[in-house]
Enzyme design. Structure first.
Site, PDB file in Angstrom:
ATOM      1  N   ASP A 353       0.883  -1.213  -0.051  1.00 40.47           N
ATOM      2  CA  ASP A 353      -0.340   0.124   0.429  1.00 40.47           C
ATOM      3  C   ASP A 353       1.168   1.742  -0.296  1.00 40.47           C
ATOM      4  OD1 ASP A 353      -2.810   0.992   0.628  1.00 40.47           O
ATOM      5  OD2 ASP A 353      -1.795   2.493   1.876  1.00 40.47           O
ATOM      6  N   LEU A 354       0.811   2.171  -0.756  1.00 45.43           N
ATOM      7  CA  LEU A 354       1.210   3.641  -1.187  1.00 45.43           C
ATOM      8  C   LEU A 354       0.878   4.345   0.388  1.00 45.43           C
ATOM      9  CD1 LEU A 354       1.271   3.764  -4.646  1.00 45.43           C
ATOM     10  CD2 LEU A 354       2.898   2.438  -3.646  1.00 45.43           C
ATOM     11  N   ASP A 396      -4.579   2.131  -4.555  1.00 45.11           N
ATOM     12  CA  ASP A 396      -3.059   2.200  -4.940  1.00 45.11           C
ATOM     13  C   ASP A 396      -2.544   1.044  -4.055  1.00 45.11           C
ATOM     14  OD1 ASP A 396      -4.316   2.845  -2.410  1.00 45.11           O
ATOM     15  OD2 ASP A 396      -2.147   3.868  -1.377  1.00 45.11           O
TER      16      ASP A 396
END
Length: 491
Positions: A353-354, A396
């Protein structure tokens, strides 16, 4: 057949009038006839095929021998005409001849140049018409055969050789082949042979083999490219081609050729070629149209397969990054699971996950954010091995299947490689942004054998990693797991 010098076989059977028949035909050789004469009761069947016998003139001296002979011809599948000439009773001869569709018996006393030549040319013309109809019908059947094969099978390449053979035999050509255009970027640089079929006894010397790429100049047809694009076929005798390219075709034993273009969605895809090696052939307009119909069938099959492939691709890949989506990710996981069970190695699930990606969208807009996600996907792909899978499963969030995991150090190594892929900022539209991922890791079969549970455990681990940001965390709960992870070193 047209293009081959037609031969007449005169079976004299030592009849006293056979000389008269022979001289009439021989003396009218300017009509393009070639006569072969045999008087003895030899095995005359051996004369048929190598001499292209289109007509047999049978001088009947013995009715029983005549009957035996035409039965042999029937068994041999002789397709030409038979003209019986006799001084016996016409009714008796006709009774034997008619069931085999022979010409009406001609009495010796009525024979003269006009009567005999009229009988000969009417038989030849009738046979020519019948042959043309049979070829047309056979080509149409081969087109229907191609349609059936292509419609009932999703991969047209599986049956292309069978289809080429069927079309070639129906149209009575010696070689047929399929070429696909080859491009470098947008430039057409040549063609690749997809498949070919060569009739028994026909040379394959100097002929391209499937998979080979040739330029149009190497094939001798570079000057016909525009014609293939616009008129969409070439029909030529080799003698009529430019003299500088004739030796190339003679080396391949080609006497006449027909090339029919294949178009898909308006674009020139390639072509089917037909070589006539045993004689010069003038293709009829109807035959060409029928073979163009066959090329249209192949075009439809190619477009259908492309469409099916595209639909399948869209159903299994992320529209933005072109990475596998969740559906394909699950398929790859079950494949990895089967391999894992055979090798007793582990599978690592890396959920990525960003950190603070929403801020990028809010600052620069969603189109910019989409470009960043594309670059993220590219960097993730560059950080994994060929045996691993990276997928985008939403927003994302990305996930990696790491196969061939032997030790905890392997998990650490993959985690570090993912993080290292984002040490450099991403530059899009002259804007520079720093992207940092957090990674949660679960392990098959140590943590679970169920994919959904493994992903939930990786999400739990991701939650722990996001507390610190820009790190990875391996799921640690469960009986015996802590002991298993005693040597884990946090990055």
């Amino acid at each position: 057949m047209e293009g081959i010098k037609q031969s007449i076989l005169l079976l004299g059977d030592q009849a006293d009038f056979s000389d008269q028949i022979f001289h009439i035909v021989r003396d009218n050789s300017f009509h393009g006839l070639n006569i072969i004469r045999t008087e003895k009761r030899v095995e005359f069947l051996k004369y048929l095929k190598p001499n292209h016998i289109c007509l047999i003139i049978f001088c009947i001296r013995d009715l029983s021998y005549f009957e035996q002979s035409i039965k042999k011809l029937h068994e041999y599948n002789y397709q030409g005409s038979i003209i019986p000439i006799t001084n016996l009773d016409s009714g008796e001869v006709g009774a034997v001849a008619n069931p085999f569709k022979c010409h009406e018996p001609i009495k010796v006393e009525s024979i003269n140049n006009e009567i005999l030549l009229h009988a000969i040319f009417s038989c030849i013309e009738k046979k020519k018409i019948i042959d043309e109809i049979q070829i047309h019908d056979a080509i149409l059947r081969s087109v229907n055969f191609a349609a059936e094969k292509f419609l009932n099978n999703p991969d047209w390449r599986t049956h292309i050789k069978e289809v080429l053979q069927n079309i070639a035999e129906a149209s009575q050509v010696d070689r047929t082949y399929l070429y696909e255009n080859v491009y470098s970027g947008k430039n057409l640089i040549g063609v690749r042979m997809v498949e070919r079929w060569i009739a028994p006894g026909i040379s394959d010397e100097s002929i391209t083999i499937p998979g080979d790429v040739r330029t149009f100049k190497q094939l001798g047809i570079s000057q016909f490219i525009q014609e293939l694009r616009e008129i969409r076929f070439i029909n030529a005798d080799i003698d009529d081609l430019p003299k500088k390219i004739q030796p190339m075709f003679r080396l391949m034993r080609v006497k006449s050729l027909l090339i029919v273009s294949i178009f898909t969605n308006g674009d020139w895809w390639g072509f089917i070629g037909f070589d006539q090696c045993s004689y010069q052939r003038t293709w009829k307009k109807l035959e060409i149209e029928e073979l163009r119909t066959a090329s249209s069938m192949l075009s439809a099959a190619i477009m259908r397969q492309k469409t099916d492939k595209r639909i399948k691709y869209l159903a299994t890949h992320d529209y933005l990054t072109d990475l596998p989506n969740r559906l394909l990710f699950e398929d790859h996981f079950y494949g990895a699971k089967a391999r894992c069970q055979r090798t007793n190695k582990w599978i690592g699930l890396f959920v990525i996950d960003l950190d603070r990606f929403k801020r990028i969208n809010d600052t620069y807009g969603h189109p910019f954010g989409d470009k960043v996600l594309v670059e993220v996907g590219r960097r993730l792909q560059s950080s994994i091995r060929a045996s691993d899978t990276v997928a985008r499963i939403g927003g994302d969030e990305f996930i990696i299947i790491g196969e061939e995991i032997n030790t905890i150090n392997d998990l650490n190594l993959v985690g570090k490689k993912i993080l290292n892929a984002f040490t450099e900022p991403i530059i899009c539209n002259n804007n520079k942004v720093q992207v940092s991922p957090s990674i949660g890791i679960s392990v098959y079969p140590q943590d679970s054998e169920d994919l959904e549970e493994l992903m939930q455990l990786a999400d739990k681990s991701l939650y722990q990693a996001k507390k610190q940001g820009n790190t990875f965390n391996i799921y640690q709960e469960g009986a015996g797991k802590q002991l298993w992870l005693d040597n884990v070193q946090k990055y």
